[in-house]
Scaffold this motif. Structure first.
Motif, PDB file in Angstrom:
ATOM      1  N   ALA A 105      31.476  45.927  30.894  1.00 51.91           N
ATOM      2  CA  ALA A 105      30.670  46.550  29.827  1.00 51.91           C
ATOM      3  C   ALA A 105      30.196  45.419  28.829  1.00 51.91           C
ATOM      4  O   ALA A 105      31.024  44.559  28.766  1.00 51.91           O
ATOM      5  N   ASP A 106      29.127  45.732  28.358  1.00 54.29           N
ATOM      6  CA  ASP A 106      28.587  44.860  27.197  1.00 54.29           C
ATOM      7  C   ASP A 106      29.426  45.283  25.937  1.00 54.29           C
ATOM      8  O   ASP A 106      30.267  45.843  26.051  1.00 54.29           O
ATOM      9  N   CYS A 107      28.821  44.557  24.861  1.00 56.75           N
ATOM     10  CA  CYS A 107      29.797  44.800  23.549  1.00 56.75           C
ATOM     11  C   CYS A 107      29.629  46.078  22.808  1.00 56.75           C
ATOM     12  O   CYS A 107      30.554  46.267  22.184  1.00 56.75           O
ATOM     13  N   HIS A 108      28.946  47.089  23.562  1.00 57.16           N
ATOM     14  CA  HIS A 108      28.614  48.409  23.051  1.00 57.16           C
ATOM     15  C   HIS A 108      29.515  49.238  23.923  1.00 57.16           C
ATOM     16  O   HIS A 108      29.323  50.545  23.764  1.00 57.16           O
ATOM     17  N   GLY A 109      30.088  48.946  24.850  1.00 61.75           N
ATOM     18  CA  GLY A 109      30.699  49.620  25.801  1.00 61.75           C
ATOM     19  C   GLY A 109      29.946  49.935  26.854  1.00 61.75           C
ATOM     20  O   GLY A 109      30.259  51.233  27.544  1.00 61.75           O
ATOM     21  N   GLN A 110      28.569  49.834  27.071  1.00 64.62           N
ATOM     22  CA  GLN A 110      27.590  50.205  27.995  1.00 64.62           C
ATOM     23  C   GLN A 110      27.443  49.233  29.113  1.00 64.62           C
ATOM     24  O   GLN A 110      28.076  48.272  29.160  1.00 64.62           O
ATOM     25  N   GLY A 111      26.635  49.660  30.169  1.00 63.10           N
ATOM     26  CA  GLY A 111      26.170  48.679  31.172  1.00 63.10           C
ATOM     27  C   GLY A 111      27.298  48.774  32.475  1.00 63.10           C
ATOM     28  O   GLY A 111      26.855  47.869  33.201  1.00 63.10           O
ATOM     29  N   THR A 112      27.917  49.814  32.624  1.00 61.30           N
ATOM     30  CA  THR A 112      28.713  49.808  33.710  1.00 61.30           C
ATOM     31  C   THR A 112      28.124  50.828  34.752  1.00 61.30           C
ATOM     32  O   THR A 112      29.034  51.052  35.994  1.00 61.30           O
ATOM     33  N   ASP A 113      26.888  51.464  34.731  1.00 58.12           N
ATOM     34  CA  ASP A 113      26.287  52.203  35.697  1.00 58.12           C
ATOM     35  C   ASP A 113      25.229  51.796  36.276  1.00 58.12           C
ATOM     36  O   ASP A 113      24.370  51.163  35.684  1.00 58.12           O
TER      37      ASP A 113
END
Length: 529
Positions: free
Chosen positions: A300-308
């Protein structure tokens, strides 16, 4: 030998043909290169109707091709107020106060994520300067937009929705839509309501754009969309009335949820062609963008996103690509994050040797060491846009770098590393995300910007190959394009200086003496006799 239609003389010719690397003159007939030779050969090529063009010492190269562009879609989306120069919220608000209204709407494009200074993208930051007007502002990446309250109301948006592809109507903790629309399906809810140009306006804008592109040395473009479906009719109309200044190769989109019938329709579209355009390939999306939080990352990126992934079921993407490959259709997949790149490579690997040099990956903004060599091993083409790094900073203080973190930001736009690993590397602009000027693409490939500036650079020859011989390989046209040799298409670019050896500062503003696409002169500097 029959007489030539046109003879180009007085040139230093960089043929990119190992059999004859250099020459001084080129003869053209019926849209093809008739002969390549020396000044002494010219008299043997001439006839009573041959046009002789003296290039006055210019360097003639194979015609430049933008390997990733959106000239038709771009004339629809790059409309309204140009916000690309906006650097902060004060500048954005000032621009919107005086923005022209189109049928009551405020429309803008090219807005940099960095303008929000790390704050969430929210309509509350701008609505007080809009005087109640509906507004739709496209961010530079083409994957997100900011809509005002009246625009959301017009689209019936009151809260989050579920989409077949990874898209989002961003809402705050109270469930209020912030106006931040992420990815295509969410953006389209408002984008379809925005005033659009008339058919006549589209034709005139397209021709003006293609003329301007030709003036920078471009003879062709790989178009990574088929617009709203009526683009073939638009291009046919333009050719009925005259000529296209650039050769266009278009790839319609295949989106999540595509069934067998839709895949069959995409295969059938490959038959469409005109004199100077053709449908050739299919475009996929495996993820979105880093700044939008939709790049598919291993972690995940630093915002907790990007895992989909963009495809909720990545296996469905693999199946669709397999069907198209079986029909002999070339594909290009948008993959920015490391997980997205890995999945595409794994998918192609499962197809076996038959898939070599048929599939390509677009963007590849961050990729780990262990994936570099797989491009060459699998015959997957890397298609990259060095100008994208202009939205980042060398000190990693930009939104792209902060989201990724130091390690992944340190692997930014690894063009040279991919070339050194043996990959075919095609270069483009991704207009309207970045400027279409081919010289700028060549310059930034040799002198990377922002987060990419710490990496290795391409040589002048590698950069030129990226827009000529490697672009031809990416399209499966290596037997007819990408070199100056008898029998090849007469797509040619003449620079006032040598684009391989000139300094990047000189090249950035170097005059383009002549551009020829399909044997037709599409740009001519007044200094060229």
């Amino acid at each position: 030998m029959p007489a030539a239609d046109t003879v180009l003389t007085g040139a230093r010719v960089r043929t990119l043909d190992p059999g004859r690397p250099g020459a001084r003159a080129v003869a053209v007939r019926d849209g093809r290169i008739l002969a390549v030779g020396d000044e002494a050969d010219v008299r043997d090529w001439r006839g009573p109707r041959t046009e002789l063009i003296d290039l006055g010492g210019a360097t003639l190269t194979p015609g430049l091709t933008d390997a990733h562009s959106h000239p038709v879609w771009g004339i629809e989306t790059a409309t309204g107020t140009d916000l690309s120069a906006v650097r902060d919220l004060d500048q954005l608000r000032a621009a919107l106060r005086t923005a022209e209204r189109a049928k009551g709407w405020v429309v803008g494009h090219g807005l940099d994520h960095n303008a929000f200074g790390g704050q969430p993208v929210d309509r509350a930051l701008i609505e007080d300067v809009l005087d109640g007007a509906p507004a739709f502002l496209r961010l530079y990446d083409g994957h997100s937009a900011l809509a005002s309250g009246p625009a959301l109301t017009a689209a019936g948006i009151t809260g989050p929705r579920t989409f077949a592809q990874r898209s989002a109507i961003v809402c705050d903790t109270a469930g209020r839509p912030t106006g931040h629309l992420v990815e295509h399906a969410a953006m389209a809810l408002v984008g379809t309501l925005v005033p659009h140009p008339s058919p006549a306006q589209r034709r005139s804008r397209l021709l003006a754009l293609l003329d301007a592109m030709a003036a920078t040395g471009l003879t062709g473009a790989h178009v990574m969309d088929l617009g709203d479906g009526d683009v073939p009719a638009l291009l046919s109309t333009v050719e009925y009335e005259g000529h296209l200044p650039l050769r266009l190769r278009l790839a319609p989109w295949c989106m999540p949820g595509a069934d067998d019938e839709e895949l069959a329709a995409l295969i059938e579209l490959q038959r469409l062609a005109g004199r100077h355009w053709q449908v050739g390939g299919v475009k996929f999306f495996m993820d979105g963008t880093v700044e939008g939080g939709t790049a598919w990352l291993e972690h995940a990126d630093c915002h907790g996103q990007g895992t989909d992934a963009f495809w909720p079921d990545p296996r469905a993407y693999a199946r669709a690509l397999r069907v198209l490959d079986g029909a002999g259709v070339r594909t290009a997949t948008h993959a920015i994050g490391d997980a997205a790149v890995r999945h595409v490579l794994d998918t192609v690997a499962a197809l076996g040797d038959r898939a070599r040099m048929r599939h390509r990956i677009e963007h590849i903004e961050t990729v780990p060491d262990d994936q570099l060599k797989r491009f060459a091993e699998l015959g997957v083409i890397a298609s990259m846009q060095p100008l994208h790094a202009a939205y980042t900073r060398a000190d990693h203080g930009d939104e792209w770098s902060r989201r990724l973190g130091e390690d992944r930001a340190g692997r930014a736009w690894r063009c040279r590393d991919l070339r050194d690993a043996g990959a075919v590397l095609a270069l483009g602009s991704d207009w309207p995300v970045a400027h279409y000027d081919a010289r700028q693409v060549l310059v930034t490939a040799r002198s990377p910007l922002g987060a990419a500036s710490a990496g290795s650079t391409l040589t002048g020859l590698m950069a030129l190959e990226g827009m000529t011989s490697h672009a031809a390989l990416a399209a499966g046209e290596e037997q007819v394009a990408g070199r100056i040799a008898a029998g090849r298409r007469a797509d040619l670019t003449a620079f006032a200086l040598d684009p391989v050896t000139a300094g990047v500062d000189e090249l950035a503003g170097a005059p383009v003496r002549l551009t020829m696409s399909g044997g037709r002169v599409t740009h001519r500097d007044p200094a060229t006799s």
